[in-house]
Scaffold this active site. Structure first.
Site, mmCIF file in Angstrom:
data_model
loop_
_atom_site.group_PDB
_atom_site.id
_atom_site.type_symbol
_atom_site.label_atom_id
_atom_site.label_comp_id
_atom_site.label_asym_id
_atom_site.label_seq_id
_atom_site.Cartn_x
_atom_site.Cartn_y
_atom_site.Cartn_z
ATOM 1 N N GLY A 68 3.072 3.969 13.172
ATOM 2 C CA GLY A 68 3.817 2.761 13.539
ATOM 3 C C GLY A 68 3.238 2.123 14.806
ATOM 4 N N LYS A 91 0.852 -1.202 0.000
ATOM 5 C CA LYS A 91 0.000 0.000 0.000
ATOM 6 C C LYS A 91 0.877 1.238 0.000
ATOM 7 C CE LYS A 91 -1.939 2.887 2.836
ATOM 8 N NZ LYS A 91 -1.876 4.121 2.022
ATOM 9 N N GLU A 133 9.911 15.448 14.768
ATOM 10 C CA GLU A 133 10.300 15.313 13.365
ATOM 11 C C GLU A 133 9.480 16.295 12.526
ATOM 12 O OE1 GLU A 133 9.429 11.563 11.230
ATOM 13 O OE2 GLU A 133 11.519 11.634 10.597
ATOM 14 N N GLY A 141 7.185 5.144 8.028
ATOM 15 C CA GLY A 141 6.320 6.309 8.154
ATOM 16 C C GLY A 141 6.447 6.914 9.535
ATOM 17 N N SER A 142 5.375 7.523 9.994
ATOM 18 C CA SER A 142 5.435 8.232 11.278
ATOM 19 C C SER A 142 5.347 7.267 12.460
ATOM 20 C CB SER A 142 4.287 9.229 11.359
ATOM 21 O OG SER A 142 3.057 8.537 11.361
ATOM 22 N N CYS A 170 13.842 10.673 6.434
ATOM 23 C CA CYS A 170 13.789 10.227 7.837
ATOM 24 C C CYS A 170 15.143 10.393 8.521
ATOM 25 C CB CYS A 170 13.265 8.806 7.938
ATOM 26 S SG CYS A 170 14.029 7.698 6.776
ATOM 27 N N GLU A 215 9.889 1.352 10.542
ATOM 28 C CA GLU A 215 10.928 2.382 10.414
ATOM 29 C C GLU A 215 10.199 3.714 10.561
ATOM 30 O OE1 GLU A 215 12.562 5.326 9.466
ATOM 31 O OE2 GLU A 215 12.918 4.688 7.387
#
Ligand code: NAP
Ligand code: MG
Length: 503
Positions: free
Chosen positions: A254, A196, A406, A249-250, A307, A272
């Site tokens: 996660g 996805k 972030e 992703g964030s 990232c 990650e």
């Protein structure tokens, strides 16, 4: 036919692709491009212009069910999962070749989709993605299992088996590359995959599924469901027949995947989830000019949507002023421009909502008392896209939000330190631990401090060092597991211990 590539030729091709239906927009399930079961579509926006360039099928739970069933059928059938590794290798290498053959098309799709500079898509995203696929293709028939030292009366083998159906949920910053970091090892190990892509960046994922079929991947082994996180993404996370979920992703999302797993079938979850890379510069660094270049590129490359972006410049107080001046000079050369122009080094942020988020962080930095040395605002409004100028903050304290959270945009926070102890303390004062950089001419210091900094990737006298041979992933809330290298295969295989009694 070879032709010299120019901005004009690239723009002409992009125009032709958008006009002639050359933009993929359907789900890819069981070897075919199909509409979403609901028939729904969503807009694909070019962040460089703010214009809608295509309509994309909006997959949801029903499509996820179809894709997971196709993946499971393919896995059970064994055409791929039981294919001899030397033959799987051929298919993945053919896919890498096809990605290279279609490099310009893929690069244009990537740039139109996410606003990154076309020069980077051509020079970095597409070749790195093809290289990743080729690397794992080549690895297929070079990995051996183990025989246990079990003595004369037993025979113990330790073998790796494909895990089954892998779901990969990936972000929009390096859509093709992040997909390939998951697909390469997952497919090399014999799994079936449902991918996805992020809602902001479905195009290259949909195209690569077609190329994989052309390369000879059996039907159902790779399925792509474009759609939204809370529907399609959650359906994958909660699915009872997905064996493993890999995500980039964030941290927020996660953590949701860990919950989905606990609420469903305990599928393996590998995450990650970003970082806040400390870039520590000592005054004994031999090449401060190179360090300043990397400090700027490390935060402005890909609009800071990285990232591992070197978002915290932690510089020794003795050289801070002079060093920041050097960084400002490089920042000046990286002003945003049209992503489709070959001369552009910084493009547009991925979407309006994300740009607003980045701008709100810049405001937060100002409110907390940090000083803007350059940038700090939206630019190029007449282009219709989402551009933010490279921004350098000085006078940042590590406790400020701009140093802790972030931002995922072109925003650098400069923090000073007095000695190595303080530098390590600041570097480690973060919920993240993805990457860290260290600049020093003292090799003992480099090695000793590298050991003390809590990060999965340690870069000494460089930013973003390494290649496919190096594992990539994080400590702490940056996630678990590793992409790249043979270590990535740990995520996509189960270990079977077989003990044969010989008495
Ligand atoms: P995100 O929400 O974490 O998106 C990553 C992926 O997760 C996308 O495919 C997304 O789908 C999916 N997703 C979102 N909500 C979900 C849910 N409830 N259940 C299941 N899947 C879900 O990232 P974002 O919102 O695009 O970006 C937000 C921030 O995340 C960024 O500003 C940045 O700080 C961080 N980020 C980090 C990385 C990284 O490489 N570590 C990459 C991207 C973003 P949709 O796109 O359809 O929502
Ligand atoms: Mg897009």
């Amino acid at each position: 036919m070879t032709h010299s590539r120019t901005t004009a030729s690239l723009k002409a091709r992009a125009e032709e692709m958008t006009q002639s239906g050359g933009i993929p927009g359907k789900l890819f399930i069981d070897g075919k491009s199909v509409d979403a079961a609901s028939g729904k579509l969503f807009d694909c926006i070019n962040p460089g212009t703010g214009q809608v360039i295509a309509q994309i099928a909006e997959g949801d739970a029903e499509d996820v069910n179809r894709a997971v069933s196709a993946a499971r059928r393919a896995f059970e059938k064994g055409q791929w999962s039981n294919m001899a590794p030397k033959d799987r290798k051929k298919v993945l290498i053919r896919l890498a070749d096809l990605m290279e053959k279609h490099a310009e098309e893929l690069a244009i799709l990537e740039t139109l989709d996410v606003g990154k500079p076309i020069g980077d898509s051509l020079a970095v995203d597409v070749p790195s993605s093809a290289n990743c696929m080729r690397w794992y293709g080549e690895a297929c028939d070079k990995i051996y299992d183990e025989v246990a030292p079990s003595g004369p009366n037993a025979f113990g083998t330790i073998t790796r088996e494909a895990i089954g159906v892998v779901a990969a949920v990936v972000p929009w910053n390096f859509p093709l590359l992040m997909a390939c970091w998951k697909l390469g090892p997952a497919l090399a190990a014999g799994n079936s995959v449902v991918l996805k892509p992020a809602e902001q960046s479905p195009l290259t994922a949909l195209r690569i599924a077609e190329l994989a079929m052309e390369a000879g991947l059996p039907e159902g082994v790779l399925n792509v469901v474009s759609g939204f996180g809370p529907t399609a993404g959650q359906a994958l996370g909660m699915h009872m027949d997905v064996d493993c979920l890999v995500f980039t992703g964030s941290g927020e999302v996660g953590k949701l995947f860990l919950q989905y797993s606990g609420k469903s079938n305990m599928k393996r979850v590998w995450l990650e989830c970003g970082g806040k890379t400390p870039n520590v510069v000592f005054d004994d660094c031999h090449d401060l000019k190179k360090a300043a270049e990397h400090a700027a590129i490390g935060i402005f490359y890909n609009q800071g949507e990285v990232c591992t972006a070197a978002s915290r410049l932690i510089v020794q107080d003795t050289i801070k002023d002079q060093f920041v001046e050097e960084v400002l000079k490089v920042a000046e050369t990286m002003q945003p421009g049209d992503p489709m122009d070959l001369d552009t080094t910084m493009g547009a942020l991925v979407e309006e909502k994300h740009m607003e988020r980045v701008l709100s962080y810049i405001q937060a930095g100002k409110d907390e008392g940090a000083t803007v040395r350059c940038g700090g605002e939206r630019v190029l409004l007449n282009q219709g896209g989402y551009y933010v100028a490279p921004t350098v903050f000085d006078g940042v304290k590590n406790s400020m939000r701009i140093a802790q959270e972030e931002i995922f945009g072109p925003v650098l926070s400069t923090i000073t330190f007095k000695d190595a102890e303080e530098a390590v303390a600041i570097a480690n004062d973060s919920i993240f631990g993805l990457a860290a950089c260290l600049w020093t001419g003292d090799v003992n210091k480099a090695i000793k401090l590298s050991r003390r900094i809590r990060a999965g990737n340690m870069w000494v006298n460089c930013w973003d060092g390494g290649d496919m041979t190096m594992p990539f992933g994080g400590f702490k809330q940056s996630g678990n597991g590793r992409d790249k290298s043979l270590h990535a295969l740990d995520k996509y295989t189960e270990i079977k211990a077989t003990w044969i009694d010989l008495t």
